[in-house]
Design an enzyme around this catalytic site. Structure first.
Site, mmCIF file in Angstrom:
data_model
loop_
_atom_site.group_PDB
_atom_site.id
_atom_site.type_symbol
_atom_site.label_atom_id
_atom_site.label_comp_id
_atom_site.label_asym_id
_atom_site.label_seq_id
_atom_site.Cartn_x
_atom_site.Cartn_y
_atom_site.Cartn_z
ATOM 1 N N GLY A 115 0.741 -1.104 -0.039
ATOM 2 C CA GLY A 115 -0.137 0.134 0.014
ATOM 3 C C GLY A 115 1.011 1.079 0.052
ATOM 4 C CG ASP A 140 1.887 -9.936 5.602
ATOM 5 O OD1 ASP A 140 2.085 -10.238 6.712
ATOM 6 O OD2 ASP A 140 0.910 -9.342 5.116
ATOM 7 C CG MET A 182 -0.299 -11.341 11.744
ATOM 8 S SD MET A 182 0.372 -9.675 11.932
ATOM 9 C CE MET A 182 -0.928 -8.975 12.711
ATOM 10 N N GLY A 183 -0.446 -13.008 7.948
ATOM 11 C CA GLY A 183 -0.269 -13.212 6.488
ATOM 12 C C GLY A 183 -1.636 -13.066 5.952
ATOM 13 N NE ARG A 267 -6.911 -28.052 24.864
ATOM 14 C CZ ARG A 267 -6.763 -27.531 25.848
ATOM 15 N NH1 ARG A 267 -6.279 -26.367 26.130
ATOM 16 N NH2 ARG A 267 -6.784 -28.326 26.822
ATOM 17 C CG HIS A 273 -1.485 -7.331 16.045
ATOM 18 N ND1 HIS A 273 -2.760 -7.956 16.011
ATOM 19 C CD2 HIS A 273 -1.356 -6.427 15.111
ATOM 20 C CE1 HIS A 273 -3.442 -7.372 15.068
ATOM 21 N NE2 HIS A 273 -2.617 -6.266 14.448
ATOM 22 C CB VAL A 274 2.537 -12.328 19.386
ATOM 23 C CG1 VAL A 274 3.925 -12.784 19.786
ATOM 24 C CG2 VAL A 274 1.902 -12.131 20.602
#
Ligand code: F6P
Length: 364
Positions: A115, A140, A182-183, A267, A273-274
């Site tokens: 972006g 990412d 994340m990603g 589980r 965000h870690v």
């Protein structure tokens, strides 16, 4: 060039502060003043800029402000960041250009992801008085033409550390875990961490599998792993955030199928965000310095509408004094970034085919 501005925009990434310090130091060494823009493109529109260099009293030399030096090895960004919607509006961008000129900035270094680079590429031709250079930063690793971006290495180290911790407790109870990393649109972090974390499988958005296919594959991996002739002590499955079924829904769906057949505790842990925080690793600090040097040199050479890359993945681009650092037109970077995400890039195709080969090995 006498003065330029620097901003960080989009998702923050470990290494951004190291890059800001390196940009300011290289510029100060060359006698160029640096303005820091607060809160990315939002701060640019609001005229929220201030000097990050100061004159060393009694000399004509410049030096970084102490807050730039003191926070260089912290995660996040001391300049703040934003995902700025107003920047899509050409009228607002005219205002951004005016702000840069009013503040005497002849150049802009934009540090961020896709972006941020799209914003920089749109601004460059609309603001010919100011040259624009990007530094790739996104955990990412979905930015075109560069093999890595600031924050990727730190994020991977955070993921494997978290997976090691989860594995400790998982083995003690013979449990299976789905760990989401994340990603939003790219499975890179999941793929790249899987083997290092000794995961049993990895779930990627790029594979475009249906929820049903994912649920059955996870069920099969768990059945095989805990079968009497295999008896693994834990199962670890790394799921990229961009895989549409949520980690908890996946656990519930697999649980329903396993119920009564196996005494297995499954589980879910969402790292969230870690993964994006934390002090940058050596590698991220090192590339921050070299990309920053490349970006300031690019501005000083009059380069415009381009991004510096680390170990390029694409042919072309201009070489620099640093064999690892190239300059690519932002147009190429953006086109390659789109191809990375829609799967048409060779880089994505190679990642998927490597993963397909590796999937069977991971599950052993
Ligand atoms: O920085 C990229 C990214 O970390 C994505 O992987 C993630 O989906 C997104 O940012 C989260 O962004 P935000 O913190 O704005 O919700």
């Amino acid at each position: 060039m006498k003065r330029f501005a620097v901003l960080t925009s989009g998702g923050d990434a470990p290494g951004m502060n190291a890059a800001i310090l390196a940009v300011v130091k290289v510029a100060a060494f060359r006698g160029i003043e640096v303005l820091g823009v607060r809160r990315g493109y939002d701060g640019l529109l609001d005229g929220d800029l201030r000097l990050l260099t100061r004159e060393v009293s009694g000399t004509s030399r410049l030096a970084p402000l102490s807050e730039v030096e003191d926070n260089a090895n912290d995660g996040g960004t001391i300049l703040g960041s934003s995902r700025c919607q107003r920047f899509f509006d050409p009228e607002h961008r005219k205002h951004a250009c005016r702000q840069l000129m009013d503040h005497g900035a002849e150049g802009l270094i934009a540090i961020g992801g896709n972006g941020t680079m799209a914003g920089a590429h749109t601004l460059a031709p609309e603001c010919p008085q100011v040259t624009v250079v990007g530094i790739p930063a996104s955990i990412d690793n979905d930015i075109g033409a560069t093999a890595s971006a600031l924050g990727v290495d730190t994020a991977l180290n955070t993921i494997i550390e978290a997976c090691d911790r989860i594995s400790d407790t998982a083995r003690s109870h013979r449990r299976a875990f789905i760990v989401e990393v994340m990603g939003r649109r790219s499975g890179y972090l999941a793929v790249a961490s899987a083997a290092a974390a000794a995961a049993d499988a990895v779930l990627l958005p790029e594979e475009n599998r249906t929820d049903e296919e994912i649920i059955s594959s996870v069920e099969n991996i768990i059945r095989d792993s805990f079968a009497t002739d295999r008896q693994k002590s834990r199962v670890l499955i790394i799921k990229a955030e961009g895989v549409t079924i949520s980690a908890t829904n996946l656990v519930d769906a697999v649980d329903d199928r396993l119920e009564g057949n196996l005494d297995i505790d499954l589980r879910a842990t969402v790292l969230g965000h870690v993964v994006r925080g934390g002090r940058p690793t050596y590698h991220d600090r090192m590339i921050a310095g070299r990309l920053a040097l490349g970006a300031v040199n690019a501005l000083a050479d009059g380069a415009d509408d381009c991004m510096v890359t680390w170990n390029t993945t694409t042919l072309g681009g201009d070489s620099t004094d640093d064999p690892r650092v190239h300059r690519f037109p932002l147009e190429t970077v953006i086109a390659e970034g789109k191809a990375l995400l829609d799967g048409s890039s060779d880089v994505t195709q190679r990642r998927i085919s490597r993963m397909k080969t590796v999937q069977g090995v991971l599950a052993l």
